[in-house]
Write an enzyme that holds these catalytic residues in place. Sequence first.
Site, short mmCIF file in Angstrom:
data_model
loop_
_atom_site.label_atom_id
_atom_site.label_comp_id
_atom_site.label_asym_id
_atom_site.label_seq_id
_atom_site.Cartn_x
_atom_site.Cartn_y
_atom_site.Cartn_z
N LYS A 289 0.85 -1.19 0.00
CA LYS A 289 0.00 0.00 0.00
C LYS A 289 0.89 1.24 0.00
O LYS A 289 1.82 1.34 0.79
CB LYS A 289 -0.91 0.00 1.23
CG LYS A 289 -1.97 1.09 1.21
CD LYS A 289 -2.95 0.93 2.37
CE LYS A 289 -4.03 1.99 2.31
NZ LYS A 289 -5.02 1.86 3.39
N GLU A 380 -19.17 -5.64 10.36
CA GLU A 380 -20.06 -4.87 11.23
C GLU A 380 -21.11 -5.74 11.90
O GLU A 380 -21.46 -5.52 13.07
CB GLU A 380 -20.76 -3.78 10.40
CG GLU A 380 -19.83 -2.71 9.87
CD GLU A 380 -19.20 -3.04 8.54
OE1 GLU A 380 -18.43 -2.22 8.01
OE2 GLU A 380 -19.47 -4.16 8.01
N ARG A 408 -25.25 -1.70 8.01
CA ARG A 408 -24.99 -3.06 7.57
C ARG A 408 -25.30 -4.08 8.65
O ARG A 408 -25.33 -5.28 8.39
CB ARG A 408 -23.52 -3.18 7.13
CG ARG A 408 -23.08 -2.08 6.18
CD ARG A 408 -21.67 -2.29 5.67
NE ARG A 408 -21.64 -3.24 4.57
CZ ARG A 408 -20.53 -3.73 4.04
NH1 ARG A 408 -19.37 -3.39 4.53
NH2 ARG A 408 -20.58 -4.57 3.04
#
Length: 640
Positions: A289, A380, A408
Amino acid sequence: MEEYIPKAGPLLSKIQGPDDLKKLKPEQLQDVCDELREFIIDSVSVHGGHFGASLGVIELTVALHYTYNTPSDRIVWDVGHQAYGHKILTGRRDQFHTNRKYGGVSGFPKRSESEYDAFGVGHSSTSISAALGMAVAGDLNETDQKMVAVIGDGAMTGGMAFEALNNAGAMNSDILVILNDNNMSIDPNVGALKEYLADITTSKTFNKMRDEIYDLLGHFKSAGEKMRKVASRLEKAVTAAITPGALFQALGFKYYGPVDGHNVETLRRHLEDLRTVSGPKLLHIVTVKGKGFAPAEREQTKWHAQSSPFDKITGKSLAAPAPKKSQPQKYQDVFGDALVELAEMNENIVAITPAMPSGSSLWPMMNRFPERAFDVGIAEQHAVTFAAGLAAEGKKAFAALYSTFLQRAYDQVIHDVAIQKLPVVFCIDRAGLVGADGPTHHGLYDVSYLRAVPNMIVSSPMDEQNLRDMMYTASEYDEAAWAIRYPRGRATGMDVRKEFQKTPIGKGRMIREGGSVAVLSFGPIGKYVIEAADVMSEEGISIGHYDMRYAKPLDTELIDKVLAGYDYIITLEDGARLGGFGSAVAEYVAEQGVAVPVKIMGVPDRIVEHGTQRELHEEVGIGPAGIVQEVKKLLGIEIA
């Protein structure tokens, strides 16, 4: 001052779409990658935006658009933080400097923006499900389109991704899943899958064996059919024995990798081969990244996104020095500091977040009480039920989630928390219009969907002192779940009392008395009422202002006083107008049979795009100017 528009390199400047990219020779692709990476760094260093994730998939992006026939072939990007290179290569290079600005290019893939954006994304773990749906539609339509889902290893921890993998493997549809393995989502990844992938991608034994098998298969391509089948079985057997392929093959996928995600020629070669392989398959690539920008490689969480200008060589901030007077804390930091203080007072307090310890400011708690603070990954639903399990055993669970992500886990809020009357405290960050992240991240619906849930308190403090006191009160309240919502951005900067005090549940307060119009505000957006009232007072218009604090239970006693003393009521909230705080007030007034008009000011029933929070508040009419306008309308005053 003229807006800065970054200049593209000699190859990139000629690419208006993938067809132009395909005109290049394979040996030119690395130069395109270098120019594309430099263009993104140049643009974000001035205009801001998500950063590290896109730099990590430059080579993959170029290889995908070089190999696949987009937009006919579909590429679905998971989350969308990775898609800057994709946008630039698909006709939006000259507009990219408007990225995430009001009226400009979206920071995420968006179907209405480009035919190359196959699916709109903003939340994680959705790409495989969407690509599978597209693949099945292609089968039904008898097309030869190829479907590719690019998913990060952090997003792969979401349960929805595994549901999709399981379904895709059973359906045997032609789909390619590319697992971008960089050990990062926004914060470092957590969980068993991370360890599983890390073990194999660092295995010298496997990598040597993988290369030898690949070479062997290359030789067997010229051999007979029987020898090719033997080679294929050999590859599968070895892969299943020593790679993560055992997991994915068990789910019905052909597994390939791990592959160097920063070697564009290797990626191109693999993708060309995989285009000819039918059925569900997974290519595992390993990337870094922030690749190509040293500061982002060193501090990957910090450089996930940048909002202020920086030196594109050193990474040093170029933002103007902050004034000597310190900036107010962000609401998330007020929450994070208060949680640590409360945890020091109450050993039963625990904290949970689904992969957002930085965004939700849970790091102070994790550092101070690591055994009582949990990052459960991008999951979640699990986070809410995990919190419910902790609460069932007497722990005081504080679940810190963004409003948009709590959506969610709505079933878990009802089924696992509310029905069982478990006193979980939901600390709902990024409530309201969030700004540049746009419609996928606006936290507009939590009041509406939580108001309908029994055994649930729904509150929003107007300032940081109220937030601290609400958290304290919730920490000692065990009769129901409690939702405390607060926005993105800075608090008021008020002097905060160090000591906590209990706040009366379901009670608001009067801010100012006025003439015939009373504004009932819910949450920090009440600051706009103060601003609007000051403007109107200069014109001789006086309004009442009441900070209600609670959408459920309502302070009906205070509302009764307002009904008795004012001719008009305006409600104000930074949330959906339908079913929110204003609806609660209007419902109560209607039940009382009182002929006092209620004007509900909130976010209208439409999708609101991206921009600064202030720009969006003004656009939908809930900023100070909108309040002034509504008051004057009610009073019959001509609006200039």
